[in-house]
Design a protein around this motif. Structure first.
Motif, PDB file in Angstrom:
ATOM      1  N   ALA A   1       0.648  -1.356   0.499  1.00 51.45           N
ATOM      2  CA  ALA A   1       0.081  -0.127  -0.306  1.00 51.45           C
ATOM      3  C   ALA A   1       0.852   1.322   0.263  1.00 51.45           C
ATOM      4  O   ALA A   1       1.749   1.156   0.438  1.00 51.45           O
ATOM      5  N   VAL A   2       1.044   1.944  -0.924  1.00 51.70           N
ATOM      6  CA  VAL A   2       1.425   3.449  -0.629  1.00 51.70           C
ATOM      7  C   VAL A   2       0.590   4.519  -1.245  1.00 51.70           C
ATOM      8  O   VAL A   2      -0.659   4.526  -1.705  1.00 51.70           O
ATOM      9  N   GLN A   3       0.771   5.476   0.167  1.00 55.75           N
ATOM     10  CA  GLN A   3      -0.005   6.447   0.239  1.00 55.75           C
ATOM     11  C   GLN A   3       0.505   7.799  -0.440  1.00 55.75           C
ATOM     12  O   GLN A   3       1.829   8.019   0.008  1.00 55.75           O
ATOM     13  N   ARG A   4       0.259   8.210  -1.484  1.00 60.08           N
ATOM     14  CA  ARG A   4      -0.098   9.874  -1.583  1.00 60.08           C
ATOM     15  C   ARG A   4      -0.105  10.406  -1.440  1.00 60.08           C
ATOM     16  O   ARG A   4      -1.694  11.078  -1.387  1.00 60.08           O
ATOM     17  N   GLU A   5       0.216  12.194  -1.406  1.00 64.39           N
ATOM     18  CA  GLU A   5      -0.022  13.615  -0.854  1.00 64.39           C
ATOM     19  C   GLU A   5      -0.872  13.577  -2.420  1.00 64.39           C
ATOM     20  O   GLU A   5      -0.282  13.582  -3.433  1.00 64.39           O
ATOM     21  N   ALA A   6      -2.603  14.022  -2.197  1.00 62.51           N
ATOM     22  CA  ALA A   6      -3.610  14.223  -3.429  1.00 62.51           C
ATOM     23  C   ALA A   6      -3.026  15.161  -4.717  1.00 62.51           C
ATOM     24  O   ALA A   6      -2.844  14.326  -6.402  1.00 62.51           O
ATOM     25  N   ILE A   7      -2.423  15.940  -3.921  1.00 65.01           N
ATOM     26  CA  ILE A   7      -2.305  17.217  -5.534  1.00 65.01           C
ATOM     27  C   ILE A   7      -0.858  17.381  -5.749  1.00 65.01           C
ATOM     28  O   ILE A   7      -0.539  16.412  -6.820  1.00 65.01           O
ATOM     29  N   ARG A   8       0.156  17.138  -5.230  1.00 68.33           N
ATOM     30  CA  ARG A   8       1.579  17.274  -5.593  1.00 68.33           C
ATOM     31  C   ARG A   8       2.615  15.604  -5.291  1.00 68.33           C
ATOM     32  O   ARG A   8       3.786  15.557  -5.485  1.00 68.33           O
ATOM     33  N   GLN A   9       1.753  14.343  -5.077  1.00 68.08           N
ATOM     34  CA  GLN A   9       1.861  13.023  -5.229  1.00 68.08           C
ATOM     35  C   GLN A   9       2.971  12.868  -4.542  1.00 68.08           C
ATOM     36  O   GLN A   9       3.689  11.431  -4.826  1.00 68.08           O
ATOM     37  N   PHE A  10       3.335  13.634  -3.635  1.00 69.16           N
ATOM     38  CA  PHE A  10       5.081  13.049  -2.518  1.00 69.16           C
ATOM     39  C   PHE A  10       4.446  12.446  -1.870  1.00 69.16           C
ATOM     40  O   PHE A  10       3.039  11.623  -1.653  1.00 69.16           O
ATOM     41  N   LEU A  11       5.258  11.539  -1.677  1.00 70.50           N
ATOM     42  CA  LEU A  11       4.901   9.954  -0.813  1.00 70.50           C
ATOM     43  C   LEU A  11       4.754  10.490   0.721  1.00 70.50           C
ATOM     44  O   LEU A  11       5.509  10.620   1.195  1.00 70.50           O
ATOM     45  N   VAL A  12       3.269   9.336   1.458  1.00 73.53           N
ATOM     46  CA  VAL A  12       3.111   9.967   2.789  1.00 73.53           C
ATOM     47  C   VAL A  12       3.469   8.857   3.944  1.00 73.53           C
ATOM     48  O   VAL A  12       4.077   9.058   4.578  1.00 73.53           O
ATOM     49  N   HIS A  13       2.948   7.392   2.796  1.00 69.55           N
ATOM     50  CA  HIS A  13       3.326   6.477   3.676  1.00 69.55           C
ATOM     51  C   HIS A  13       2.989   4.528   2.940  1.00 69.55           C
ATOM     52  O   HIS A  13       2.763   5.113   2.078  1.00 69.55           O
ATOM     53  N   VAL A  14       4.129   4.002   3.558  1.00 73.88           N
ATOM     54  CA  VAL A  14       4.534   2.609   2.592  1.00 73.88           C
ATOM     55  C   VAL A  14       4.465   1.738   3.435  1.00 73.88           C
ATOM     56  O   VAL A  14       4.666   1.227   4.650  1.00 73.88           O
ATOM     57  N   ASP A  15       3.168   0.918   3.010  1.00 72.23           N
ATOM     58  CA  ASP A  15       3.342  -0.593   3.655  1.00 72.23           C
ATOM     59  C   ASP A  15       3.884  -1.532   3.034  1.00 72.23           C
ATOM     60  O   ASP A  15       3.831  -2.048   1.292  1.00 72.23           O
ATOM     61  N   PHE A  16       5.207  -2.693   3.732  1.00 73.56           N
ATOM     62  CA  PHE A  16       5.640  -3.084   3.216  1.00 73.56           C
ATOM     63  C   PHE A  16       5.287  -4.601   3.433  1.00 73.56           C
ATOM     64  O   PHE A  16       4.800  -4.638   4.592  1.00 73.56           O
ATOM     65  N   LEU A  17       5.108  -6.066   2.255  1.00 69.84           N
ATOM     66  CA  LEU A  17       5.074  -6.769   2.751  1.00 69.84           C
ATOM     67  C   LEU A  17       5.968  -7.606   2.884  1.00 69.84           C
ATOM     68  O   LEU A  17       6.972  -8.417   1.772  1.00 69.84           O
ATOM     69  N   ALA A  18       6.960  -8.299   4.211  1.00 71.00           N
ATOM     70  CA  ALA A  18       8.035  -8.804   3.790  1.00 71.00           C
ATOM     71  C   ALA A  18       8.095 -10.216   3.006  1.00 71.00           C
ATOM     72  O   ALA A  18       6.744 -10.949   2.770  1.00 71.00           O
ATOM     73  N   VAL A  19       8.392 -10.985   2.282  1.00 72.82           N
ATOM     74  CA  VAL A  19       8.767 -12.152   1.626  1.00 72.82           C
ATOM     75  C   VAL A  19       9.874 -13.129   1.523  1.00 72.82           C
ATOM     76  O   VAL A  19      11.059 -12.138   2.336  1.00 72.82           O
ATOM     77  N   LYS A  20       9.610 -14.226   1.181  1.00 76.87           N
ATOM     78  CA  LYS A  20      10.529 -14.916   1.021  1.00 76.87           C
ATOM     79  C   LYS A  20      11.446 -16.049  -0.512  1.00 76.87           C
ATOM     80  O   LYS A  20      10.379 -15.611  -1.099  1.00 76.87           O
ATOM     81  N   LYS A  21      12.657 -16.016  -0.875  1.00 74.99           N
ATOM     82  CA  LYS A  21      12.237 -16.715  -1.869  1.00 74.99           C
ATOM     83  C   LYS A  21      11.694 -17.890  -2.344  1.00 74.99           C
ATOM     84  O   LYS A  21      11.669 -18.871  -0.811  1.00 74.99           O
ATOM     85  N   GLY A  22      10.952 -18.348  -2.868  1.00 68.64           N
ATOM     86  CA  GLY A  22      10.270 -19.008  -2.932  1.00 68.64           C
ATOM     87  C   GLY A  22       8.680 -18.868  -2.045  1.00 68.64           C
ATOM     88  O   GLY A  22       7.550 -19.931  -3.318  1.00 68.64           O
ATOM     89  N   GLU A  23       8.254 -17.707  -1.961  1.00 70.69           N
ATOM     90  CA  GLU A  23       6.834 -17.634  -1.200  1.00 70.69           C
ATOM     91  C   GLU A  23       5.946 -17.211  -2.583  1.00 70.69           C
ATOM     92  O   GLU A  23       6.855 -16.132  -3.440  1.00 70.69           O
TER      93      GLU A  23
END
Length: 196
Positions: free
Chosen positions: A75-97
């Motif tokens: 999930a990537v949240q951006r500011e509505a007008i200028r589109q700068f990054l506000v917050h990012v959710d990352f999912l941890a993954v493993k090789k083969g998953e």
């Protein structure tokens, strides 16, 4: 897909004030979650993260707190007008998953001659793929398609190791006849009224 390495700092303070301070320092607040572990709160340099996120479903190797975590953006949240990054959710993954992601759909080819419109029912295609081999995109050919024709999810050739995460008969794109601005009958009635 190539991995992108990013350095991150562990965040110990939370809330709007802490997030604003991080952004003023040119850092983007982020959270890493997955595999049943406690979420890790981190901050990543804005420009480096923005460049990494130019590729959809980027595979990122985050380095923080003396350890390395392989992640994908969820999930990537951006500011509505200028589109700068506000917050990012990352999912941890493993090789083969296997992970569920949405990949961009590229359309190529020309429709049949005539007044036709191509409607994109899906802009991205949900698929399951191995975390380290996520396809960057899929291509759909609409060459010669006429009004009423459609391309279904099952018609799209997926890269090996990827499977559909949507119904086989889900419509991806469809061709419709362009609507005339005024139906011919109404135009004829208007002309008759003008002559009278």
């Amino acid at each position: 897909m190539a991995e992108v390495k990013l350095a991150a700092q562990v965040r110990t303070d939370f809330g709007k004030g802490a997030a604003r301070r991080a952004r003023r320092a040119d850092l983007v607040p982020a959270v890493v979650y997955g595999h049943g572990a406690e979420p890790q709160h981190v901050a990543i340099h804005n420009h480096a993260l923005m460049m990494a996120l130019k590729t959809p479903n980027a595979l990122i190797r985050l380095e923080f707190d003396g350890k390395t975590e392989l992640v994908i953006p969820k999930a990537v949240q951006r500011e509505a007008i200028r589109q700068f990054l506000v917050h990012v959710d990352f999912l941890a993954v493993k090789k083969g998953e296997k992970v569920s992601v949405e990949i961009p759909i590229n359309v190529e080819g020309d429709l049949a001659p005539g007044q036709l419109v191509l409607e994109h029912v899906l802009n991205t295609l949900p698929v399951e793929a191995e975390a380290t081999h996520i396809p960057e995109s899929v291509t759909v050919s609409v060459e010669g398609l006429d009004a009423g024709a459609s391309v279904l999810a099952k018609d799209i050739v997926l890269p090996s190791g990827s499977t559909l995460a949507v119904e086989d008969d889900a419509v991806v794109v469809q061709v419709i006849a362009a609507q005339a601005e005024a139906p011919a009958e109404e135009a004829a009635e208007g002309e008759e009224a003008a002559e009278a």
